[in-house]
Design a protein around this motif. Structure first.
Motif, mmCIF file in Angstrom:
data_model
loop_
_atom_site.group_PDB
_atom_site.id
_atom_site.type_symbol
_atom_site.label_atom_id
_atom_site.label_comp_id
_atom_site.label_asym_id
_atom_site.label_seq_id
_atom_site.Cartn_x
_atom_site.Cartn_y
_atom_site.Cartn_z
ATOM 1 N N TYR A 1 33.315 0.543 6.487
ATOM 2 C CA TYR A 1 32.458 1.623 5.801
ATOM 3 C C TYR A 1 31.420 1.627 6.856
ATOM 4 O O TYR A 1 30.931 0.804 7.780
ATOM 5 C CB TYR A 1 32.158 0.918 4.488
ATOM 6 N N SER B 1 29.710 10.427 8.872
ATOM 7 C CA SER B 1 30.872 10.587 8.345
ATOM 8 C C SER B 1 31.601 9.560 7.647
ATOM 9 O O SER B 1 32.662 9.610 6.878
ATOM 10 C CB SER B 1 31.804 11.161 9.393
ATOM 11 N N GLY B 2 31.196 8.298 7.948
ATOM 12 C CA GLY B 2 31.941 7.126 7.283
ATOM 13 C C GLY B 2 31.550 6.973 5.931
ATOM 14 O O GLY B 2 30.712 7.227 5.273
ATOM 15 N N PRO B 3 32.611 6.382 5.102
ATOM 16 C CA PRO B 3 32.508 6.243 3.764
ATOM 17 C C PRO B 3 31.317 5.111 3.511
ATOM 18 O O PRO B 3 31.355 4.042 4.151
ATOM 19 C CB PRO B 3 33.820 5.884 3.235
ATOM 20 N N PRO B 4 30.588 5.098 2.423
ATOM 21 C CA PRO B 4 29.640 4.178 2.189
ATOM 22 C C PRO B 4 30.590 3.028 1.535
ATOM 23 O O PRO B 4 31.442 3.104 0.798
ATOM 24 C CB PRO B 4 28.903 4.964 0.826
ATOM 25 N N ARG C 1 21.799 6.798 3.084
ATOM 26 C CA ARG C 1 22.733 7.177 4.554
ATOM 27 C C ARG C 1 21.945 7.981 5.231
ATOM 28 O O ARG C 1 21.801 7.767 6.590
ATOM 29 C CB ARG C 1 23.629 8.229 3.710
#
Length: 282
Positions: free
Chosen positions: A168, A219-222, A247
């Motif tokens: 993540y 762009s990465g997921p939390p 973010r």
């Protein structure tokens, strides 16, 4: 040519190949015995000291510790060379032969620490993933399958396949995000935490002025709520995100660090590493 990163594989140019051929190539069997004896000394020191890694007894998962200790013992022994092998290794280094620890991705399967002697790959922890393998492996570096981690995507790909990790974006501790942009968790292997605090990856993030880190943070997921709680519960409050948009806070940390020239500031880097250690300690 860019300067080598810490633990990056050094190019084995014609001079290194010649030095290796002159001092070491004809001694592979002798070197294997030498490093097996060195490994035995390392095992006596570490086996009783290190706890099981992910529930498996030493030496499983202790590649870094074994390689680091072997290199430390080697640097103590060579100045006081007492054996023919000591002398050969010392003469090799004295004439300009490369002697360094290296780290990378082995055969696109897992992360591996090893030693480099000129054009030779010396793995003194060859059995730390598969306990049935010989403890020591010596190969031409070109045949070893050890590759530098190319970029953050290559690191993520290897972490996912080797550790079975879920990855993540580090929106949790924004001030650390330029150097440690990933939150990882691997059930049964790695507890939730930041990646990667090894010298090579930190230097790699600095090399492009945190642009790879920024792209992943964008762009990465939390992290899911339970992973976020696990990471934040260990970290002191002054490292937590303090805005309503963590973010963006992490992305902004990369941009501010770039603008301030932090990628070349060793004091800034060291301060962030100390903050990372604080985030693991509580």
């Amino acid at each position: 040519m860019l300067p080598l990163l810490p633990q990056q594989i050094a190019p084995a140019d014609a001079r290194q190949q010649a030095l290796t051929e002159t001092h070491l190539t004809g001694r592979i069997n002798e070197l294997t015995g030498y490093f097996l004896a060195l490994r035995a000394d390392v095992d006596r020191k570490l086996a009783a000291k290190l706890p099981p890694a992910t529930g498996k007894p030493y030496p499983y998962g202790r590649c870094e510790e074994i390689t680091r200790e072997a290199f430390a013992l080697l640097t103590q022994r060579l100045p006081q060379a007492q054996t023919a092998t000591d002398l050969a290794l010392r003469d090799f280094a004295a004439n300009g032969g490369i002697v360094r620890t290296v780290w990378g991705v082995l055969r696109e399967q897992y992360f591996q620490n090893a030693l480099q002697f000129g054009s030779l790959y010396v793995d003194v922890a060859n059995d730390t993933v598969d306990l049935a393998k010989p403890k020591v492996e010596i190969l031409p570096m070109a045949d070893s399958g050890l590759l530098d981690v190319r970029d953050l995507a290559h690191f993520r790909q290897t972490a996912q396949s080797y550790w079975g990790a879920a990855l993540y974006a580090n929106h949790l501790l924004p001030s650390l995000a330029p150097l440690l942009p990933i939150v990882s968790v691997s059930p049964g292997r790695l507890k939730p935490g930041l990646q990667s605090a090894c010298d090579y990856m930190i230097a790699l993030m600095c090399r492009d002025e945190f642009r790879q880190a920024e792209a992943w943070l964008e762009s990465g997921p939390p992290p899911p709520a339970d992973i976020a709680r696990a990471v934040l519960s260990k970290a002191p409050a002054d490292l937590h995100a303090w805005t309503a948009d963590p973010r963006q806070e992490a992305i902004t940390a990369c941009r501010r660090a770039r603008s301030a020239g932090c990628h070349t500031d060793s004091q800034w880097r060291d301060a962030r590493v100390l903050d990372y250690l604080r985030a693991r300690r509580q």
